[in-house]
Scaffold this active site. Structure first.
Site, mmCIF file in Angstrom:
data_model
loop_
_atom_site.group_PDB
_atom_site.id
_atom_site.type_symbol
_atom_site.label_atom_id
_atom_site.label_comp_id
_atom_site.label_asym_id
_atom_site.label_seq_id
_atom_site.Cartn_x
_atom_site.Cartn_y
_atom_site.Cartn_z
ATOM 1 N N CYS A 162 41.797 38.431 40.036
ATOM 2 C CA CYS A 162 40.716 37.524 40.396
ATOM 3 C C CYS A 162 40.096 37.945 41.732
ATOM 4 O O CYS A 162 40.793 38.087 42.728
ATOM 5 C CB CYS A 162 41.220 36.089 40.499
ATOM 6 S SG CYS A 162 39.929 34.905 40.971
ATOM 7 N N GLY A 171 36.239 44.169 30.902
ATOM 8 C CA GLY A 171 35.061 44.397 31.730
ATOM 9 C C GLY A 171 33.852 44.826 30.933
ATOM 10 O O GLY A 171 33.843 45.902 30.326
ATOM 11 N N LYS A 194 47.653 41.226 35.132
ATOM 12 C CA LYS A 194 46.223 41.557 35.105
ATOM 13 C C LYS A 194 45.799 42.018 36.485
ATOM 14 O O LYS A 194 46.059 41.342 37.485
ATOM 15 C CB LYS A 194 45.379 40.353 34.673
ATOM 16 C CG LYS A 194 43.908 40.713 34.416
ATOM 17 C CD LYS A 194 43.164 39.590 33.713
ATOM 18 C CE LYS A 194 41.798 40.075 33.222
ATOM 19 N NZ LYS A 194 40.832 40.309 34.296
ATOM 20 N N MET A 249 39.743 32.590 32.260
ATOM 21 C CA MET A 249 38.553 32.298 33.066
ATOM 22 C C MET A 249 38.684 30.898 33.636
ATOM 23 O O MET A 249 38.847 29.929 32.885
ATOM 24 C CB MET A 249 37.282 32.408 32.220
ATOM 25 C CG MET A 249 36.966 33.817 31.743
ATOM 26 S SD MET A 249 35.511 33.867 30.664
ATOM 27 C CE MET A 249 36.227 33.277 29.105
#
Length: 345
Positions: free
Chosen positions: A100, A202, A140, A17
């Site tokens: 992202c 998620g 990712k 993050m």
């Protein structure tokens, strides 16, 4: 749970993050039970390697293995160089960001914007894997660019053929950003045919939700992001629930206070006085959310300019909480809320 040669202590992973998963936060989450924590993304732009911000993001001093660093960019050669650069500085796992949704990332065709160009995805993955042949490379992604273009299965095939050793997937498209509910059918479909570990991400906010997602998708691990902000003990809560089916007690105010103080001291040491105070503000806000009078406290705390005043304010606030015998409510979830349809047997 294994990624390359690294055997994780469990299947709970801290999501990368921006502005959050710095070294102090990663270390704290690992202490609280996370099996791995991925760094906030590091740019592939070599011109930024000398910046103080980039140097801090590549600082892994004292961090518990495995050290996983996420890189972002759209140029295969630059991404390869970024991988080598970070491995030279201690990275043991390189994670490639194609998940992202931020505009400033997607506007330069990086992050989840790359999912629109499968040929470029292939070139980037192959370049990075070949650049660091002795290091595990992971990826990712999101389920696709938008709901009409979900290409996660295609990207899985590209990843496996390129030598990617694990795939993390957020259950939203790029177009969804963080709105609506994450969906897990696409993750389940990918896991059903995958030859590499699949990590589900998620809306995993509680132990019940973690178990539901693992059971529903068959994923090898779950990745937890926003739910760990101000609540790093979520990892021990989930691990205990997965092992026993029972809940740990919610942390008492005294423990929250102690964890927050230790976190603040690490932030002050890592960033220095000026930046440390400012970065600490959001963490203090997250830790105190849900406690009585926390909104008033946060407003006043955000005006403070030095570490001593900030720490004093935190101590005074928690002293008041203890005098009232406060305790955070335990967050409980019910699996039937999770916007999933039964998969065919």
């Amino acid at each position: 749970m294994r990624i390359g040669t690294h055997i994780l202590k469990n299947n709970l992973i801290v999501a990368p993050m921006a502005g959050v998963t710095d070294r102090p936060f990663r270390q704290l989450c690992k202490q609280m039970g996370a099996g791995m924590a991925v760094s906030e993304m590091v740019t592939s732009n070599s011109l930024l390697y000398g910046s103080a911000k980039t140097a801090r993001r590549a600082n892994h001093d004292g961090e518990v293995d495995p050290i996983a660093v996420q890189i972002a960019g759209a140029d295969p050669a630059m991404m390869a160089e970024a991988a080598r650069h970070n491995v030279d500085r201690g990275a043991q796992i390189i994670d490639i960001n194609m998940g992202c949704p931020a505009k400033k990332i997607c506007n330069v065709m990086a992050g989840s914007a790359l999912l629109q160009d499968e040929a470029l995805v292939t070139r980037i993955l192959e370049a990075v894997v070949n650049a660091v042949p002795d290091v595990a490379v992971t990826l990712k992604i999101r389920t696709g660019w938008d709901k009409q273009h979900k290409n996660a299965l295609t990207v899985l095939n590209i990843a496996e053929n390129s030598g990617i050793q694990a795939l993390a997937m957020h259950g939203r498209t790029r177009a969804c950003a963080y709105t609506g509910d994450a969906e897990y059918d696409t993750i389940a479909a990918v896991k059903a045919v995958a030859r590499i570990p699949i990590i589900a991400n998620g809306d995993i906010t509680t132990p019940e939700k973690a178990k539901f997602v693992l059971d529903y998708t068959g994923a090898d691990a779950v990745m937890i992001g926003r739910a760990a902000q101000g609540r790093p003990w979520i990892f021990r809560e989930i691990e205990h629930f997965l092992q026993t089916g029972a809940h740990l007690p919610a942390p008492e105010v005294e423990e929250i206070h102690r964890v927050l103080l230790n976190h603040l001291h690490d932030l002050y040491d890592f960033y220095g006085e000026y930046a440390g105070v400012r970065i600490a503000r959001k963490h203090i806000s997250w830790y105190t959310k849900g406690l009585q009078d926390s909104a008033t406290f946060r407003h006043a705390m955000n005006q403070l300019q030095d570490t001593r005043a900030q720490e004093t304010a935190v101590n005074d606030f928690f002293a008041q909480c203890r005098s009232r015998g406060e305790r955070l409510d335990y967050v409980v979830d019910t699996p039937n809320k999770h916007n999933a349809t039964p998969l065919a047997a």
